[in-house]
Design an enzyme around this catalytic site. Structure first.
Site, mmCIF file in Angstrom:
data_model
loop_
_atom_site.group_PDB
_atom_site.id
_atom_site.type_symbol
_atom_site.label_atom_id
_atom_site.label_comp_id
_atom_site.label_asym_id
_atom_site.label_seq_id
_atom_site.Cartn_x
_atom_site.Cartn_y
_atom_site.Cartn_z
ATOM 1 N N ARG A 123 36.961 33.870 55.936
ATOM 2 C CA ARG A 123 36.161 34.943 55.546
ATOM 3 C C ARG A 123 35.050 35.211 56.974
ATOM 4 O O ARG A 123 34.659 34.295 57.661
ATOM 5 C CB ARG A 123 35.068 34.212 54.672
ATOM 6 C CG ARG A 123 34.094 35.040 54.009
ATOM 7 C CD ARG A 123 33.382 34.441 53.176
ATOM 8 N NE ARG A 123 32.143 35.551 52.403
ATOM 9 C CZ ARG A 123 31.131 35.978 52.913
ATOM 10 N NH1 ARG A 123 30.777 35.300 54.146
ATOM 11 N NH2 ARG A 123 30.290 36.851 52.680
ATOM 12 N N HIS A 164 33.284 38.831 58.161
ATOM 13 C CA HIS A 164 32.825 40.584 57.988
ATOM 14 C C HIS A 164 33.693 41.479 58.683
ATOM 15 O O HIS A 164 34.386 42.450 58.317
ATOM 16 C CB HIS A 164 31.333 40.830 58.135
ATOM 17 C CG HIS A 164 30.414 40.075 56.947
ATOM 18 N ND1 HIS A 164 30.484 38.910 57.014
ATOM 19 C CD2 HIS A 164 29.655 40.848 56.406
ATOM 20 C CE1 HIS A 164 29.419 38.625 56.090
ATOM 21 N NE2 HIS A 164 28.983 39.900 55.571
ATOM 22 N N LYS A 212 37.417 55.503 46.587
ATOM 23 C CA LYS A 212 37.632 54.944 45.499
ATOM 24 C C LYS A 212 37.756 53.603 45.485
ATOM 25 O O LYS A 212 38.902 52.728 45.647
ATOM 26 C CB LYS A 212 38.888 55.540 44.839
ATOM 27 C CG LYS A 212 38.862 55.227 43.327
ATOM 28 C CD LYS A 212 39.721 56.049 42.293
ATOM 29 C CE LYS A 212 40.057 55.772 41.200
ATOM 30 N NZ LYS A 212 38.931 55.617 40.399
ATOM 31 N N TYR A 271 41.446 51.519 44.981
ATOM 32 C CA TYR A 271 42.384 51.765 43.754
ATOM 33 C C TYR A 271 42.640 52.863 43.273
ATOM 34 O O TYR A 271 41.968 53.645 43.665
ATOM 35 C CB TYR A 271 41.737 50.442 42.739
ATOM 36 C CG TYR A 271 40.543 51.348 42.067
ATOM 37 C CD1 TYR A 271 39.181 51.247 42.537
ATOM 38 C CD2 TYR A 271 40.508 51.714 40.584
ATOM 39 C CE1 TYR A 271 38.034 51.763 42.025
ATOM 40 C CE2 TYR A 271 39.831 52.368 40.022
ATOM 41 C CZ TYR A 271 38.461 52.381 40.872
ATOM 42 O OH TYR A 271 37.156 52.993 40.014
ATOM 43 N N GLU A 324 27.443 62.097 39.038
ATOM 44 C CA GLU A 324 28.560 62.010 38.103
ATOM 45 C C GLU A 324 28.211 60.875 37.122
ATOM 46 O O GLU A 324 27.222 60.375 37.139
ATOM 47 C CB GLU A 324 30.014 61.544 38.897
ATOM 48 C CG GLU A 324 29.735 60.353 39.776
ATOM 49 C CD GLU A 324 30.948 60.302 40.957
ATOM 50 O OE1 GLU A 324 31.843 60.472 40.266
ATOM 51 O OE2 GLU A 324 30.703 59.491 41.730
ATOM 52 N N ARG A 376 44.993 60.791 47.117
ATOM 53 C CA ARG A 376 43.590 60.210 47.156
ATOM 54 C C ARG A 376 43.606 59.033 47.678
ATOM 55 O O ARG A 376 42.798 58.368 48.473
ATOM 56 C CB ARG A 376 42.776 60.460 45.800
ATOM 57 C CG ARG A 376 41.438 59.842 46.067
ATOM 58 C CD ARG A 376 40.848 60.115 44.488
ATOM 59 N NE ARG A 376 41.286 59.333 43.460
ATOM 60 C CZ ARG A 376 40.895 59.491 42.353
ATOM 61 N NH1 ARG A 376 39.825 60.290 41.986
ATOM 62 N NH2 ARG A 376 41.540 58.792 41.295
ATOM 63 N N LEU A 402 33.110 60.978 43.460
ATOM 64 C CA LEU A 402 34.525 60.758 43.547
ATOM 65 C C LEU A 402 35.205 62.138 43.152
ATOM 66 O O LEU A 402 34.816 62.653 41.893
ATOM 67 C CB LEU A 402 34.790 59.621 42.622
ATOM 68 C CG LEU A 402 36.513 59.593 42.905
ATOM 69 C CD1 LEU A 402 36.632 58.648 43.973
ATOM 70 C CD2 LEU A 402 37.102 58.761 41.578
HETATM 71 N N1 PMP Z 1 33.773 59.241 38.974
HETATM 72 C C1 PMP Z 1 33.873 57.931 39.136
HETATM 73 C C2 PMP Z 1 32.897 57.158 39.689
HETATM 74 C C3 PMP Z 1 35.227 56.824 38.585
HETATM 75 O O1 PMP Z 1 35.117 55.631 38.435
HETATM 76 C C4 PMP Z 1 35.934 57.863 38.120
HETATM 77 C C5 PMP Z 1 37.459 57.120 37.425
HETATM 78 N N2 PMP Z 1 37.802 56.236 38.147
HETATM 79 C C6 PMP Z 1 35.984 59.543 37.895
HETATM 80 C C7 PMP Z 1 34.856 60.057 38.488
HETATM 81 C C8 PMP Z 1 37.072 60.502 37.571
HETATM 82 O O2 PMP Z 1 38.121 60.214 38.529
HETATM 83 P P1 PMP Z 1 39.719 60.570 37.911
HETATM 84 O O3 PMP Z 1 39.636 61.764 37.232
HETATM 85 O O4 PMP Z 1 40.238 60.352 39.215
HETATM 86 O O5 PMP Z 1 40.084 59.345 37.208
#
Ligand code: PMP
Length: 299
Positions: free
Chosen positions: A100, A102, A148, A33, A181, A52, A207
């Site tokens: 379904r 895997h 993501k 997403y 993060e 991305r 991310l």
């Molecule tokens: N880290 C994680 C785990 C996130 O879910 C997000 C936002 N979705 C971010 C960092 C920040 O990413 P962005 O600046 O692209 O929204």
């Protein structure tokens, strides 16, 4: 006015839009997403988000459901049909609908869903800003949080822990004691030497936030000293400032961690300065390259 969603080629009422019960996103979280900020009707750093998205799809070997050009047209339709000036668009692509099993199914198209909502960012000048509280939590995610993916169960559990503790975010800590993060944000500190620090995005441990990349660019242009390296919670507590960034919330000061104050316990000057820079940039559609930097999808 009713909200409109886009689902696999059709615009539908938000409350009625649906996907198949055997969508692999629903059964396996087999999808990716993006969330993109809309400022004054313009997407903020759109190409970087689509780059991305391309990378996430590529890592999971999911095809683009349509050309990048068509995707951009649909995104604009979704914003237009929902009459959004300032808000967020959510784009989700899954491997598609199949019995379904895997292993990857063969010959099925990916599913795509887009929704959008109005979301007004707070003004750049926030004299009454009090910042947010954070808790710490072991980083219990899989080893590819750089993708993501919609598989956000660990992030959800960590965020819920934060909420139940009366905090806004959970700062995730790896097995070596370093912050990776936040559960839905990137995490930064400003040291006593006025150096802005965030973890590097080169080890697949975080991310690579688009907002993160935008702030790095803005800091360079503004002459702020910045370094990518790991830091611990102890270092964050010793720091002058700590903050989090994401497309939705943009930037927020973290003023306490596990109930202990960061710096003087109040939002600091660096965040205020970065906020002004970012808000100006967002109004102009962002600061990252306005052309695709990787074109795997060439249609
Ligand atoms: N880290 C994680 C785990 C996130 O879910 C997000 C936002 N979705 C971010 C960092 C920040 O990413 P962005 O600046 O692209 O929204």
């Amino acid at each position: 006015m009713s909200r409109i969603a886009y689902v696999n080629g059709q615009y539908a009422l938000h409350g009625e839009a649906s996907v198949h019960i055997e969508d692999r996103g629903y059964q396996f979280a087999d999808g990716v997403y993006e969330v993109i900020n809309i400022d004054g009707g313009r997407f903020v750093d759109e190409e970087a988000h689509l780059d991305r998205l391309d990378r996430s799809l590529d890592e999971l070997r999911i095809a683009w459901p349509m050309s990048r050009r068509a995707m951009k047209l649909v995104m604009r339709q979704v914003v237009h049909r929902n009459m959004i000036k300032d808000g967020l668009i959510y784009i989700q692509i899954t491997r598609g609908v199949a019995p379904r099993d895997h292993g990857f199914p063969h010959g099925i198209p990916p599913s795509i869903v887009m929704t959008a909502k109005t979301f007004k960012s707070l003004p750049a000048e926030q004299p009454d800003d009090v910042g947010v509280a954070a808790i710490t939590h072991p980083d219990i995610r899989w080893s590819r949080p750089d993708i993501k993916s919609v598989a956000l169960l660990p992030n959800i559990l960590c965020k819920q822990k934060a909420r139940e503790a009366g905090a806004y975010e959970a700062l995730l800590v790896d097995s070596a004691g370093y912050v990776t993060e936040g559960s839905s944000t990137n995490v930064w500190i400003v040291t006593k030497n006025n150096e802005v620090v965030t973890r590097a995005a080169n080890e697949n441990a975080i991310l690579n936030g688009i907002t993160r990349q935008a702030f790095i660019k803005l800091m360079a242009a503004d002459g702020l000293s910045f370094v990518e390296r790991k830091f611990t919670i102890a270092e964050a507590l010793e720091a002058k400032e700590c903050f989090i960034t994401a497309s939705s919330t943009r930037i927020k000061s973290v003023v306490s961690i596990d109930g202990k104050p960061v710096g003087n316990g109040h939002p600091g000057e660096t965040v205020a300065r970065l906020r002004r820079l970012y808000w100006t940039a967002a109004e102009a559609g962002g600061v990252l390259p306005k052309v695709p930097t990787n074109i795997r999808e060439k249609r």
